[in-house]
Motif scaffolding. Structure first.
Motif, PDB file in Angstrom:
ATOM      1  N   LYS A 164     -16.758 -63.779  42.493  1.00 16.16           N
ATOM      2  CA  LYS A 164     -15.739 -64.618  42.880  1.00 16.16           C
ATOM      3  C   LYS A 164     -15.493 -65.680  41.803  1.00 16.16           C
ATOM      4  O   LYS A 164     -14.557 -66.079  41.471  1.00 16.16           O
ATOM      5  N   GLU A 165     -16.770 -66.243  40.978  1.00 13.05           N
ATOM      6  CA  GLU A 165     -16.554 -67.330  40.249  1.00 13.05           C
ATOM      7  C   GLU A 165     -15.988 -66.619  38.894  1.00 13.05           C
ATOM      8  O   GLU A 165     -15.240 -67.180  38.407  1.00 13.05           O
ATOM      9  N   LEU A 166     -16.216 -65.288  38.798  1.00 11.96           N
ATOM     10  CA  LEU A 166     -15.592 -64.782  37.670  1.00 11.96           C
ATOM     11  C   LEU A 166     -14.051 -64.608  37.984  1.00 11.96           C
ATOM     12  O   LEU A 166     -13.214 -64.746  36.985  1.00 11.96           O
ATOM     13  N   LYS A 167     -13.669 -63.979  39.170  1.00  9.41           N
ATOM     14  CA  LYS A 167     -12.316 -64.048  39.419  1.00  9.41           C
ATOM     15  C   LYS A 167     -11.742 -65.331  39.354  1.00  9.41           C
ATOM     16  O   LYS A 167     -10.601 -65.162  38.902  1.00  9.41           O
ATOM     17  N   ALA A 168     -12.043 -66.246  39.617  1.00  9.38           N
ATOM     18  CA  ALA A 168     -11.432 -67.644  39.653  1.00  9.38           C
ATOM     19  C   ALA A 168     -11.552 -67.965  38.416  1.00  9.38           C
ATOM     20  O   ALA A 168     -10.161 -68.478  38.049  1.00  9.38           O
ATOM     21  N   TYR A 169     -12.315 -67.688  37.520  1.00  7.53           N
ATOM     22  CA  TYR A 169     -12.052 -68.093  35.953  1.00  7.53           C
ATOM     23  C   TYR A 169     -11.259 -67.277  35.144  1.00  7.53           C
ATOM     24  O   TYR A 169     -10.224 -67.987  34.834  1.00  7.53           O
ATOM     25  N   PHE A 170     -11.018 -66.082  35.572  1.00  9.01           N
ATOM     26  CA  PHE A 170      -9.961 -65.231  34.833  1.00  9.01           C
ATOM     27  C   PHE A 170      -8.433 -65.429  35.469  1.00  9.01           C
ATOM     28  O   PHE A 170      -7.630 -65.041  35.008  1.00  9.01           O
ATOM     29  N   SER A 171      -8.696 -65.705  36.865  1.00 12.51           N
ATOM     30  CA  SER A 171      -7.187 -66.030  37.608  1.00 12.51           C
ATOM     31  C   SER A 171      -6.514 -67.463  36.568  1.00 12.51           C
ATOM     32  O   SER A 171      -5.197 -67.561  36.807  1.00 12.51           O
ATOM     33  N   SER A 172      -7.312 -68.415  36.216  1.00 15.12           N
ATOM     34  CA  SER A 172      -6.898 -69.642  35.812  1.00 15.12           C
ATOM     35  C   SER A 172      -6.237 -69.158  34.385  1.00 15.12           C
ATOM     36  O   SER A 172      -6.317 -68.288  33.984  1.00 15.12           O
ATOM     37  N   ASP A 173      -5.591 -70.492  34.054  1.00 18.31           N
ATOM     38  CA  ASP A 173      -4.585 -70.252  32.679  1.00 18.31           C
ATOM     39  C   ASP A 173      -5.771 -70.810  31.511  1.00 18.31           C
ATOM     40  O   ASP A 173      -5.059 -70.713  30.517  1.00 18.31           O
ATOM     41  N   ASN A 174      -6.608 -71.319  31.807  1.00 16.03           N
ATOM     42  CA  ASN A 174      -7.620 -71.789  30.482  1.00 16.03           C
ATOM     43  C   ASN A 174      -8.846 -71.022  30.189  1.00 16.03           C
ATOM     44  O   ASN A 174      -9.902 -71.180  30.605  1.00 16.03           O
ATOM     45  N   VAL A 175      -8.450 -69.532  29.852  1.00 19.47           N
ATOM     46  CA  VAL A 175      -9.548 -68.590  29.627  1.00 19.47           C
ATOM     47  C   VAL A 175      -9.538 -68.667  28.167  1.00 19.47           C
ATOM     48  O   VAL A 175      -8.763 -68.932  27.191  1.00 19.47           O
ATOM     49  N   ALA A 176     -10.990 -68.642  27.630  1.00 18.74           N
ATOM     50  CA  ALA A 176     -11.175 -68.702  26.274  1.00 18.74           C
ATOM     51  C   ALA A 176     -10.761 -67.459  25.464  1.00 18.74           C
ATOM     52  O   ALA A 176     -10.716 -66.420  26.003  1.00 18.74           O
ATOM     53  N   PRO A 177     -10.171 -67.913  24.198  1.00 18.53           N
ATOM     54  CA  PRO A 177      -9.850 -66.803  23.572  1.00 18.53           C
ATOM     55  C   PRO A 177     -10.745 -65.489  23.144  1.00 18.53           C
ATOM     56  O   PRO A 177     -10.346 -64.249  23.416  1.00 18.53           O
ATOM     57  N   PRO A 178     -11.997 -65.740  23.143  1.00 16.97           N
ATOM     58  CA  PRO A 178     -12.787 -64.568  22.999  1.00 16.97           C
ATOM     59  C   PRO A 178     -12.885 -63.686  24.264  1.00 16.97           C
ATOM     60  O   PRO A 178     -13.286 -62.335  24.183  1.00 16.97           O
ATOM     61  N   LEU A 179     -12.560 -64.320  25.369  1.00 21.49           N
ATOM     62  CA  LEU A 179     -12.726 -63.499  26.699  1.00 21.49           C
ATOM     63  C   LEU A 179     -11.406 -63.116  27.223  1.00 21.49           C
ATOM     64  O   LEU A 179     -11.166 -62.521  28.308  1.00 21.49           O
ATOM     65  N   GLU A 180     -10.314 -63.113  26.591  1.00 19.78           N
ATOM     66  CA  GLU A 180      -9.117 -62.623  26.927  1.00 19.78           C
ATOM     67  C   GLU A 180      -8.853 -61.116  26.966  1.00 19.78           C
ATOM     68  O   GLU A 180      -8.314 -60.733  28.046  1.00 19.78           O
ATOM     69  N   GLN A 181     -10.034 -60.621  26.592  1.00 20.13           N
ATOM     70  CA  GLN A 181      -9.823 -59.011  26.699  1.00 20.13           C
ATOM     71  C   GLN A 181     -10.247 -58.485  28.267  1.00 20.13           C
ATOM     72  O   GLN A 181      -9.795 -57.587  28.719  1.00 20.13           O
ATOM     73  N   TYR A 182     -10.940 -59.500  28.694  1.00 18.92           N
ATOM     74  CA  TYR A 182     -11.478 -59.298  30.107  1.00 18.92           C
ATOM     75  C   TYR A 182     -10.506 -59.587  31.204  1.00 18.92           C
ATOM     76  O   TYR A 182     -10.722 -59.291  32.359  1.00 18.92           O
ATOM     77  N   LYS A 183      -9.454 -60.506  30.832  1.00 15.90           N
ATOM     78  CA  LYS A 183      -8.463 -61.131  31.778  1.00 15.90           C
ATOM     79  C   LYS A 183      -7.868 -59.839  32.549  1.00 15.90           C
ATOM     80  O   LYS A 183      -7.539 -59.947  33.932  1.00 15.90           O
ATOM     81  N   PRO A 184      -7.211 -58.699  31.972  1.00 14.36           N
ATOM     82  CA  PRO A 184      -6.790 -57.826  32.873  1.00 14.36           C
ATOM     83  C   PRO A 184      -7.492 -57.092  33.731  1.00 14.36           C
ATOM     84  O   PRO A 184      -6.986 -56.775  35.012  1.00 14.36           O
ATOM     85  N   ILE A 185      -8.624 -56.773  33.578  1.00 15.95           N
ATOM     86  CA  ILE A 185      -9.628 -56.414  34.766  1.00 15.95           C
ATOM     87  C   ILE A 185      -9.820 -57.259  35.952  1.00 15.95           C
ATOM     88  O   ILE A 185      -9.577 -56.886  36.990  1.00 15.95           O
ATOM     89  N   PHE A 186      -9.947 -58.621  35.790  1.00 13.05           N
ATOM     90  CA  PHE A 186     -10.113 -59.341  36.886  1.00 13.05           C
ATOM     91  C   PHE A 186      -8.699 -59.610  37.381  1.00 13.05           C
ATOM     92  O   PHE A 186      -8.601 -60.031  38.600  1.00 13.05           O
ATOM     93  N   GLY A 187      -7.741 -59.682  36.599  1.00 10.31           N
ATOM     94  CA  GLY A 187      -6.482 -59.957  37.224  1.00 10.31           C
ATOM     95  C   GLY A 187      -5.866 -58.905  38.092  1.00 10.31           C
ATOM     96  O   GLY A 187      -5.379 -59.068  38.850  1.00 10.31           O
ATOM     97  N   TYR A 188      -6.480 -57.789  37.759  1.00 17.11           N
ATOM     98  CA  TYR A 188      -5.917 -56.335  38.542  1.00 17.11           C
ATOM     99  C   TYR A 188      -6.634 -56.446  39.922  1.00 17.11           C
ATOM    100  O   TYR A 188      -5.912 -56.504  40.976  1.00 17.11           O
ATOM    101  N   MET A 189      -7.739 -56.973  39.910  1.00 19.03           N
ATOM    102  CA  MET A 189      -8.442 -57.082  41.153  1.00 19.03           C
ATOM    103  C   MET A 189      -7.467 -58.216  41.978  1.00 19.03           C
ATOM    104  O   MET A 189      -7.375 -58.082  43.193  1.00 19.03           O
ATOM    105  N   ALA A 190      -7.335 -59.202  41.576  1.00 18.28           N
ATOM    106  CA  ALA A 190      -6.549 -60.195  42.298  1.00 18.28           C
ATOM    107  C   ALA A 190      -5.154 -59.532  42.636  1.00 18.28           C
ATOM    108  O   ALA A 190      -4.787 -59.831  43.826  1.00 18.28           O
ATOM    109  N   GLN A 191      -4.547 -58.976  41.804  1.00 21.21           N
ATOM    110  CA  GLN A 191      -3.208 -58.306  42.173  1.00 21.21           C
ATOM    111  C   GLN A 191      -3.518 -57.093  43.388  1.00 21.21           C
ATOM    112  O   GLN A 191      -2.667 -57.083  44.177  1.00 21.21           O
ATOM    113  N   ALA A 192      -4.461 -56.283  43.179  1.00 19.96           N
ATOM    114  CA  ALA A 192      -4.520 -55.444  43.946  1.00 19.96           C
ATOM    115  C   ALA A 192      -4.985 -55.614  45.672  1.00 19.96           C
ATOM    116  O   ALA A 192      -4.825 -55.136  46.437  1.00 19.96           O
ATOM    117  N   LYS A 193      -5.666 -56.951  45.732  1.00 19.72           N
ATOM    118  CA  LYS A 193      -5.696 -57.458  46.643  1.00 19.72           C
ATOM    119  C   LYS A 193      -4.644 -57.761  47.818  1.00 19.72           C
ATOM    120  O   LYS A 193      -4.688 -57.497  49.034  1.00 19.72           O
TER     121      LYS A 193
END
Length: 148
Positions: free
Chosen positions: A24-53
């Motif tokens: 849940k902490e990871l999903k909340a972090y990647f759903s926010s707008d302030n994701v660190a640039p090195p971690l931008e590559q993981y945003k679609p993974i966790f963004g998909y989970m929020a959308q699929a819900k």
């Protein structure tokens, strides 16, 4: 959130060792707008989970199953083939002339010799069967010695 903490959680996530709270902490972090640039590559993974819900199935499910007429026709065809086969066999079997020769002999000496030949053939077959039984009894004795 500290970048090190998120990276450790991502590592645990891909090792399948995270708890539900950590996910849940990871999903909340990647759903926010302030994701660190090195971690931008993981945003679609966790963004998909929020959308699929929030996705829902909108298709219709047919309640009546389609009838399969092919099975019916195959069974009818098989029945017709069996009936034709039985009819053909019966027609050919009953139209053949019946032989009145049952192997009878007028001379008793000839009948006696033929009977002796037939009994000799039966005796040979029985003796072959008895010989094979000797192998079985030897096997049984060996088995009893080994397993006792």
């Amino acid at each position: 959130m500290a970048l090190d903490n998120i990276e450790k959680l991502i590592e645990k996530y891909f090792d399948a060792t995270t708890t539900l709270a950590e996910e849940k902490e990871l999903k909340a972090y990647f759903s926010s707008d302030n994701v660190a640039p090195p971690l931008e590559q993981y945003k679609p993974i966790f963004g998909y989970m929020a959308q699929a819900k929030h996705e829902q199935f909108t298709g219709t499910i047919p309640l009546k199953a389609k009838k399969r007429h092919t099975v019916l026709w195959i069974s009818v065809a098989a029945s017709v083939v069996v009936l034709l086969g039985v009819g053909f066999f019966t027609f050919n079997h009953y139209n053949q002339p019946v032989s009145e020769d049952f192997g009878t002999y007028d001379d008793p000496e000839v009948a006696f010799r033929e009977t002796q030949k037939a009994l000799e053939m039966i005796s040979q077959s029985v003796n072959e069967g008895i010989e094979s039984m000797d192998y079985l009894s030897e096997y049984e004795q060996s088995k009893n010695i080994i397993f006792k």
